[in-house]
Motif scaffolding. Structure first.
Motif, short mmCIF file in Angstrom:
data_model
loop_
_atom_site.label_atom_id
_atom_site.label_comp_id
_atom_site.label_asym_id
_atom_site.label_seq_id
_atom_site.Cartn_x
_atom_site.Cartn_y
_atom_site.Cartn_z
N UNK A 150 51.81 -15.55 2.49
CA UNK A 150 53.20 -15.97 2.31
C UNK A 150 53.28 -17.17 1.36
N UNK A 151 52.33 -18.09 1.47
CA UNK A 151 52.32 -19.28 0.62
C UNK A 151 52.19 -18.90 -0.84
N UNK A 152 51.24 -18.02 -1.16
CA UNK A 152 51.02 -17.63 -2.54
C UNK A 152 52.16 -16.77 -3.09
N UNK A 153 52.73 -15.92 -2.25
CA UNK A 153 53.87 -15.10 -2.70
C UNK A 153 55.07 -15.98 -3.03
N UNK A 154 55.33 -16.97 -2.18
CA UNK A 154 56.46 -17.87 -2.40
C UNK A 154 56.26 -18.68 -3.67
N UNK A 155 55.05 -19.20 -3.85
CA UNK A 155 54.75 -19.99 -5.06
C UNK A 155 54.84 -19.12 -6.31
N UNK A 156 54.38 -17.89 -6.22
CA UNK A 156 54.43 -16.99 -7.37
C UNK A 156 55.86 -16.68 -7.77
N UNK A 157 56.71 -16.47 -6.76
CA UNK A 157 58.13 -16.20 -7.04
C UNK A 157 58.77 -17.35 -7.79
N UNK A 158 58.53 -18.58 -7.31
CA UNK A 158 59.09 -19.75 -7.98
C UNK A 158 58.54 -19.92 -9.38
N UNK A 159 57.25 -19.68 -9.56
CA UNK A 159 56.63 -19.82 -10.88
C UNK A 159 57.20 -18.81 -11.87
N UNK A 179 53.41 -27.14 -5.29
CA UNK A 179 52.83 -27.64 -4.03
C UNK A 179 53.83 -27.46 -2.89
N UNK A 180 55.10 -27.81 -3.17
CA UNK A 180 56.14 -27.66 -2.15
C UNK A 180 56.33 -26.19 -1.77
N UNK A 181 56.28 -25.30 -2.77
CA UNK A 181 56.43 -23.87 -2.50
C UNK A 181 55.27 -23.34 -1.67
N UNK A 182 54.06 -23.81 -1.96
CA UNK A 182 52.89 -23.39 -1.18
C UNK A 182 53.02 -23.85 0.28
N UNK A 183 53.42 -25.10 0.47
CA UNK A 183 53.58 -25.63 1.83
C UNK A 183 54.70 -24.89 2.56
N UNK A 184 55.82 -24.71 1.86
CA UNK A 184 56.95 -24.01 2.46
C UNK A 184 56.60 -22.57 2.78
N UNK A 185 55.93 -21.89 1.85
CA UNK A 185 55.54 -20.50 2.09
C UNK A 185 54.60 -20.36 3.27
N UNK A 186 53.67 -21.30 3.40
CA UNK A 186 52.74 -21.28 4.53
C UNK A 186 53.51 -21.46 5.84
N UNK A 187 54.42 -22.43 5.87
CA UNK A 187 55.22 -22.67 7.09
C UNK A 187 56.09 -21.47 7.41
#
Length: 244
Positions: A220-229, A200-208
């Motif tokens: 950007x949100x989904x790419x950031x979350x995918x990287x962390x996952x 959730x934090x990665x999605x919010x951070x990626x969006x911002x």
């Protein structure tokens, strides 16, 4: 067609009426992005890896806090050295350009003409500009630094600000995946909660991040979350392989 120059009063009025809304905090945002993205990802992957090795929540939390502290120091120091190197590079080029303006002014003037010519300005148009710059050495030097070398004068406080911003951002990001381990004593349950909270934090951070950098926020949100996952999954899987 006759052209008229704008008086100082008219110029002031026009500038006051037209307030451009450009985003000018790029360096600070870049430092925050570097710190938070690494802070969210690295401790998250570490915690997942230790969970995969069947470590207890207390051990994972201790290791995670140690990693966040070490990571913040390392990242902050890296930001400081990078900004310091940039400032040193600017100072060296400034001295070199200053010496060239004194030693070979005609060559430097020809370079000004070439730069202005690249913008489609004709010789009879840029000649007065070149002559004006030659009468003002500091303005000439500033022009060459910006338009010939593409260098902006760095803020002398930039190195310390960068170090502090990156370090604090790393700590803030690093606390997020460790929070569940502070509250849940069973590591496997804490891991599940950490995954949810961190994604959730990665999605919010990626969006911002996408919003402030001008890219597509949702992508950007989904790419950031995918990287962390992927990072956490790799760490968890490696821990299982080593344990096996």
């Amino acid at each position: 067609m006759a052209f008229t120059t704008t008086s100082e009063t008219q110029k002031t009025t026009l500038l006051n009426e037209h307030k451009e809304k450009h985003f000018t905090a790029g360096e600070v945002v870049r430092d925050i992005i570097i710190g938070v993205s690494d802070g969210l990802t690295v401790p998250f992957a570490l915690a997942a890896g230790l969970s995969g090795a069947n470590a207890s929540s207390s051990i994972i939390l201790t290791a995670g806090i140690a990693e966040v502290a070490a990571g913040a120091i390392s990242m902050g120091l890296g930001g400081y050295l990078a900004a310091k190197s940039e400032a040193d590079h600017y100072a060296r080029e400034l001295k070199r350009e200053q010496d060239e303006i004194i030693a070979v002014p005609d060559t430097e003037a020809a370079e000004v003409e070439e730069i202005l010519g690249e913008y489609g300005i004709e010789p009879h148009e840029y000649a007065p500009v070149v002559n004006a710059l030659r009468r003002k050495p500091q303005a000439w030097l500033d022009f060459m630094m910006k338009f010939e070398l593409g260098l902006e004068k760095p803020d002398p406080r930039r190195a310390l600000q960068s170090a502090f911003t990156i370090a604090i951002s790393y700590i803030i990001g690093g606390i997020v995946p460790l929070l569940p381990y502070m509250l849940i004593p069973v590591a496997k349950k804490a891991l599940f909660a950490s995954i949810i909270v961190t994604l959730i934090a990665l999605l919010i951070f990626g969006y911002a991040k996408g919003h402030f950098t001008g890219s597509k926020p949702i992508k950007s949100a989904f790419e950031t979350a995918l990287t962390g996952a992927l990072a956490s999954a790799a760490a968890f899987g490696m821990a299982k392989v080593v344990q096996g």
